[in-house]
Design a protein around this motif. Sequence first.
Motif, short mmCIF file in Angstrom:
data_model
loop_
_atom_site.label_atom_id
_atom_site.label_comp_id
_atom_site.label_asym_id
_atom_site.label_seq_id
_atom_site.Cartn_x
_atom_site.Cartn_y
_atom_site.Cartn_z
N LEU A 168 0.87 -1.17 0.00
CA LEU A 168 0.00 0.00 0.00
C LEU A 168 0.91 1.22 0.00
O LEU A 168 1.83 1.31 0.81
N ARG A 169 0.70 2.12 -0.94
CA ARG A 169 1.56 3.30 -1.02
C ARG A 169 0.76 4.51 -1.45
O ARG A 169 -0.33 4.38 -2.02
N LEU A 170 1.33 5.68 -1.19
CA LEU A 170 0.73 6.92 -1.65
C LEU A 170 0.94 7.05 -3.15
O LEU A 170 1.98 6.65 -3.67
N THR A 171 -0.03 7.62 -3.83
CA THR A 171 0.12 7.94 -5.25
C THR A 171 0.76 9.33 -5.36
O THR A 171 0.96 10.01 -4.36
N ARG A 172 1.01 9.77 -6.58
CA ARG A 172 1.53 11.14 -6.76
C ARG A 172 0.56 12.14 -6.15
O ARG A 172 0.96 13.11 -5.54
N ARG A 173 -0.72 11.89 -6.35
CA ARG A 173 -1.73 12.78 -5.78
C ARG A 173 -1.66 12.78 -4.26
O ARG A 173 -1.80 13.82 -3.61
N GLY A 174 -1.46 11.61 -3.67
CA GLY A 174 -1.35 11.51 -2.22
C GLY A 174 -0.09 12.16 -1.68
O GLY A 174 -0.09 12.73 -0.61
N ILE A 175 1.00 12.08 -2.45
CA ILE A 175 2.27 12.68 -2.04
C ILE A 175 2.20 14.20 -2.16
O ILE A 175 2.86 14.91 -1.41
N ALA A 176 1.36 14.70 -3.08
CA ALA A 176 1.32 16.13 -3.40
C ALA A 176 1.09 17.01 -2.17
O ALA A 176 1.53 18.15 -2.15
N GLY A 177 0.42 16.51 -1.18
CA GLY A 177 0.30 17.31 0.03
C GLY A 177 -1.09 17.39 0.59
O GLY A 177 -2.06 16.90 0.03
N GLU A 178 -1.16 18.05 1.73
CA GLU A 178 -2.40 18.15 2.47
C GLU A 178 -3.48 18.92 1.72
O GLU A 178 -4.66 18.71 1.97
N GLN A 179 -3.10 19.84 0.86
CA GLN A 179 -4.12 20.63 0.18
C GLN A 179 -5.05 19.74 -0.65
O GLN A 179 -6.16 20.11 -0.95
N HIS A 180 -4.59 18.55 -1.00
CA HIS A 180 -5.42 17.64 -1.79
C HIS A 180 -6.15 16.61 -0.94
O HIS A 180 -7.05 15.95 -1.43
N THR A 181 -5.76 16.45 0.31
CA THR A 181 -6.36 15.38 1.10
C THR A 181 -7.54 15.83 1.94
O THR A 181 -8.18 15.01 2.57
N GLY A 182 -7.83 17.11 1.94
CA GLY A 182 -8.96 17.59 2.72
C GLY A 182 -8.81 17.18 4.17
O GLY A 182 -7.77 17.42 4.76
#
Length: 159
Positions: A132-146
Amino acid sequence: MDLSVITQIAQAADPQEYGRKAGKAIALGIGAGAHSYRRGLSNGVYGYRWWNEKNPARYMSKIEATGNAVTERDETDLHKAAGEFMFSGLRLIDGICLNRFVGRFRKNALELYPQIEGWVSEGFMERDGDRLRLTRRGIAGEQHTGPGIRPAVAEDHRL
């Protein structure tokens, strides 16, 4: 702390290999302000964390007077240890091994953290076999994770 562990690490041809073989069961910090960790399951405690005096002068005084400069100790319960495992592992490119999680905690990560399925379906994480790993979107930062990953760790040491 058993000094034989320190001796084994120091005498190892490759101290990093010792850590891999030990399953990262110990992280020994040496010096002022250093933090250490020792994993071990006993009576619901999944590990122990301790840290030394930060101020170098006080650190040296304590070492001379008592032989150690530990200022605080902390026991790690299931939720805190599992949260640290997930948080630390997900920072790696390879992510975490779900089978290793089960082996260590006797619980399925996807059951302990049901929000993972949502993060996978939203594209913040991906599963590849037992990884299980973060995607590029997940790595991009908190601004995308709400309200996602980081606040949950801060609130209750869970993912």
